[in-house]
Design an enzyme around this catalytic site. Structure first.
Site, short mmCIF file in Angstrom:
data_model
loop_
_atom_site.label_atom_id
_atom_site.label_comp_id
_atom_site.label_asym_id
_atom_site.label_seq_id
_atom_site.Cartn_x
_atom_site.Cartn_y
_atom_site.Cartn_z
N ARG A 23 0.82 -1.22 0.00
CA ARG A 23 0.00 0.00 0.00
C ARG A 23 0.86 1.27 0.00
O ARG A 23 0.41 2.34 -0.44
CB ARG A 23 -0.98 -0.01 1.18
CG ARG A 23 -0.32 -0.15 2.53
CD ARG A 23 -1.29 -0.64 3.60
NE ARG A 23 -0.57 -1.14 4.75
CZ ARG A 23 -0.64 -0.63 5.97
NH1 ARG A 23 -1.41 0.40 6.21
NH2 ARG A 23 0.05 -1.15 6.95
N SER A 50 -4.37 4.46 6.61
CA SER A 50 -4.01 3.06 6.40
C SER A 50 -4.04 2.65 4.93
O SER A 50 -3.40 1.69 4.55
CB SER A 50 -4.86 2.11 7.26
OG SER A 50 -6.20 2.22 6.93
N GLU A 71 -19.13 3.70 1.57
CA GLU A 71 -18.47 3.20 0.35
C GLU A 71 -19.36 3.28 -0.88
O GLU A 71 -18.87 3.52 -1.99
CB GLU A 71 -17.99 1.76 0.57
CG GLU A 71 -16.91 1.61 1.63
CD GLU A 71 -17.44 1.68 3.06
OE1 GLU A 71 -18.67 1.60 3.27
OE2 GLU A 71 -16.61 1.83 3.99
N PHE A 97 -14.84 -3.73 1.82
CA PHE A 97 -15.88 -2.70 1.73
C PHE A 97 -16.03 -2.13 0.32
O PHE A 97 -17.11 -1.77 -0.11
CB PHE A 97 -15.59 -1.56 2.70
CG PHE A 97 -15.29 -2.02 4.11
CD1 PHE A 97 -16.11 -2.95 4.73
CD2 PHE A 97 -14.20 -1.52 4.81
CE1 PHE A 97 -15.85 -3.38 6.01
CE2 PHE A 97 -13.93 -1.96 6.10
CZ PHE A 97 -14.75 -2.88 6.70
N HIS A 123 -5.78 -3.87 2.10
CA HIS A 123 -5.91 -4.90 3.14
C HIS A 123 -6.60 -6.15 2.61
O HIS A 123 -7.45 -6.74 3.27
CB HIS A 123 -6.66 -4.36 4.35
CG HIS A 123 -5.85 -3.36 5.16
ND1 HIS A 123 -5.10 -2.38 4.57
CD2 HIS A 123 -5.67 -3.23 6.49
CE1 HIS A 123 -4.49 -1.67 5.51
NE2 HIS A 123 -4.82 -2.16 6.69
N ASP A 131 -7.68 -9.24 12.37
CA ASP A 131 -9.04 -8.72 12.17
C ASP A 131 -10.05 -9.84 11.89
O ASP A 131 -11.25 -9.66 12.06
CB ASP A 131 -9.07 -7.71 11.03
CG ASP A 131 -8.67 -6.32 11.48
OD1 ASP A 131 -8.60 -6.10 12.71
OD2 ASP A 131 -8.41 -5.46 10.62
N ARG A 181 -1.81 -5.52 3.19
CA ARG A 181 -1.50 -4.72 4.36
C ARG A 181 -0.06 -4.89 4.84
O ARG A 181 0.62 -3.93 5.16
CB ARG A 181 -2.44 -5.11 5.50
CG ARG A 181 -2.16 -4.42 6.81
CD ARG A 181 -3.16 -4.84 7.88
NE ARG A 181 -2.98 -4.05 9.08
CZ ARG A 181 -2.12 -4.35 10.04
NH1 ARG A 181 -1.35 -5.41 9.92
NH2 ARG A 181 -2.01 -3.57 11.10
#
Lengths: 330, 287
Positions: A23, A50, A71, A97, A123, A131, A181
């Site tokens: 990223r 992030s 979103e 998302f 991610h 998560d 990520r």
């Protein structure tokens, strides 16, 4: 042997290889693309830091749009900015998302309208780890790949992510770029070529074709290095899932007659799906997939999860060895 | 460069709206499917927008300084198509191909098919977000053009609508005018039975919108509301246009079964013969 013409990192097989989150490459690429084209704008859903959209935001605050946790709205706003005002919006969030929650807006407002919007899914993959399953996007390639006009790119490291971001900025039409990520080994160099729609044979071999994308290209290269005495693997970095580089894949498969695909995604619908569909009509050979076997993930450290689901170096070797037993064409 | 719209009198606009209604009925009966009630109910609003309010050029649909229009309630596109044809975006005879194979006029709006259509919409809630994106970009670039978006009241059930309402309120999108077709019906019944919306005005006001209730069949009132929206500088404006679904065709008025179906040829003939003169205020149903 690693293919010299791609100028891959010399540190590839060293333990202390440099690691950078993919990223970060996106953040750098967006900033660089933004400097070149003033029509580029960035939208984000409360995840600016992030997703590394922050690099762009800090330099071009007036071209950054904070959408909040919405979103669907982000995808619609972006389509309107592109269609009504000629902007080139980059929309970023976590892949679960976007495209996960706003697929209908992406399908109609962006793809059907042919809006020049770039969707950045951060991610992605099981390596999101702690998560848990809700946040581990393992279906995003499937749902983007089926959309007409959509280009789908999965960079293998931060340098390729930077190049891919700049390339999609220039491409006219909807694109999806998938990011991971975790800090990922940097296996390419500034001199390694990147072009949308082009796969590269990073390692030449003759027994089996290993087609990988994303952070697992590294694992596939390490796996092939470890078993080189017994099995000669040809390893392809297939960073564009759509349009698929048929030519490069077919040339390799006609030589080896066997394929293993490697991805941090459901085995159905992603890279395996794309490769198997193409080979089924062009040159049928056995294809075996490394990836998620129609299951959800769980919480854990990335390395624990990759180990459990056979997506690390060890798992890839196991699958390659199994695939070597499959009968191929004469 | 601003282009001067020809000025039409209220009487002329009423006639235009009536012509649009007639074309809508003919289109629907030829298509054999489509949404009657909303299309007829919004004829006065569409006539007013395209023949009095919007700054646009039918001969140059991509004119960069044009006001943008997004039909979020894509299913009432018969009234939009009839209005676009009447404005001169494409020949009127195209209307008879609505929803047919090879037609310019797809079942729901599509920018690549129809001149004068900038986006694709139909899945509810999508168009309003696109309109807000246009408005945001227009302000970003200091443009004078405005954005108008029509949505249905049933459409307001969609979460995306409220995401957009929040966004537009936050960003004070003064160049955005939303128009709600408040006809109180949706497919499964009356809106207040399916999913209550009231207090609708209060909802949008609390999202930082300037909200106006108007009689959606009173052309003068629609023009006034659009002008007021231009004068409100610190907020986007939402016009709640109270309309009678099926307006003009007595057996369709206020009956939710006409939301998603066309008239058959006998019904259409009857409707065209009895299409009432539509001046003035909302009439109480006299059937």
């Amino acid at each position: 042997m690693l293919n010299k013409k791609f100028n891959l990192s010399k540190e590839i097989f060293r333990k202390n290889i440099k690691r950078v989150p993919i990223r970060v490459g996106y953040g750098e690429g967006l900033l660089e693309a933004g400097k070149k084209d003033k029509n580029i704008v960035a939208l984000c859903c409360d995840l600016t830091e992030s997703t590394k959209t922050s690099f762009f935001k800090n330099t071009f605050p007036d071209r950054f749009v904070e959408v909040g946790v919405a979103e669907q709205n982000m995808a619609g706003l972006a389509a309107g900015m592109a269609l009504g005002a000629g902007k080139i919006p980059f929309i970023s969030s976590y892949a679960v998302f976007s495209p996960g929650l706003n697929w209908s807006q992406i399908r109609v407002s962006i793809c059907y309208s042919n809006a020049n919007v770039k969707i950045i899914g951060a991610h992605a993959g099981i390596s999101v780890g702690p998560d848990g399953a809700t946040h581990q996007a393992l279906e995003d390639l499937a749902i983007t790949r089926v959309l007409p006009r959509m280009v789908v790119v999965v960079p293998c490291d931060s340098i390729e992510a930077r190049k891919a971001t700049m390339a999609v900025a220039k491409h006219k039409g909807p694109c999806y770029v998938r990011l991971a990520r975790e800090a990922t080994p940097v296996i390419t160099s500034e001199k390694t070529p990147f072009k949308i729609g082009k796969a590269h044979v990073y390692r030449e071999g003759k027994d089996i074709t290993v087609i990988a994308c994303g952070p697992l290209v590294y694992e596939a290269l390490v796996a092939s290095e470890k078993i080189k005495k017994n099995i000669s693997c040809e390893v392809i970095n297939c960073s564009t899932i759509k349009p698929l580089d048929k030519k490069t894949i077919l040339k390799s498969v006609k030589k080896t007659g066997r394929v293993v695909t490697v991805e941090e995604h459901q085995i159905t619908g992603g890279l395996f799906g794309a490769v198997a569909e193409m080979l089924a009509s062009e040159y049928p050979v056995p294809v075996t997939g490394v990836g998620m076997p129609d299951c959800f993930g769980e919480s854990g450290r990335p390395e624990e999860l990759l180990e459990k689901w056979g997506m690390n170096c060890k798992g890839i070797i196991k699958t390659i060895e199994k695939a070597m037993n499959f009968k191929t064409r004469d | 460069m601003a282009r001067q719209q020809k000025k039409y009198t209220e009487k002329q606009l009423i006639k235009i709206a009536n012509d649009i209604r007639k074309d809508v009925i003919k289109m629907l009966v030829k298509a054999g499917s489509g949404h009657s009630a909303g299309s007829l109910g919004m004829a006065d609003v569409f006539a007013t927008l395209y023949f009095s309010v919007l700054n646009h050029d039918p001969k140059n649909p991509e004119w960069k300084d044009r006001d943008r229009f997004v039909l979020s309630a894509g299913h009432i596109n018969p009234v939009w198509y009839a209005t676009l044809a009447k404005s001169g975006y494409f020949p009127r005879k195209e209307l008879w191909s609505l929803r047919k194979f090879g037609s310019l006029l797809q079942g729901h709006p599509h920018n690549e098919s129809t001149p004068g259509v900038d986006t694709s919409s139909g899945p509810l809630g999508h168009g309003f977000a696109q309109a807000a994106g246009m408005a945001y970009a227009g302000i970003m670039d200091n443009k004078k053009w405005r954005v108008y978006s029509v949505m249905g009241d049933g459409e307001l059930n969609e979460g995306n609508i409220w995401e957009t309402a929040m966004f537009a309120g936050k960003n004070k999108l003064r160049n955005l005018t939303g128009i709600i077709d408040r006809n109180n019906i949706q497919i499964d019944g009356f809106t207040e039975d399916v999913m209550p919306l009231e207090s609708l005005k209060g909802k949008f006001e609390s999202f930082n919108w300037h909200v106006l209730d108007v009689d959606g069949h009173n052309i003068e009132a629609i023009i006034d509301a659009c002008n007021q929206a231009k004068a409100v500088f610190e907020k986007p404006t939402m016009i709640i246009a109270h309309t009678i679904p099926g307006k003009g065709v007595h057996f369709m008025e206020r009956d939710f079964k006409w939301h998603g179906i066309p008239p058959n040829p006998e019904e259409a003939e009857h409707a065209l013969r009895h299409l009432r003169s539509l001046g003035g205020k909302i009439e109480c149903g006299d059937h």
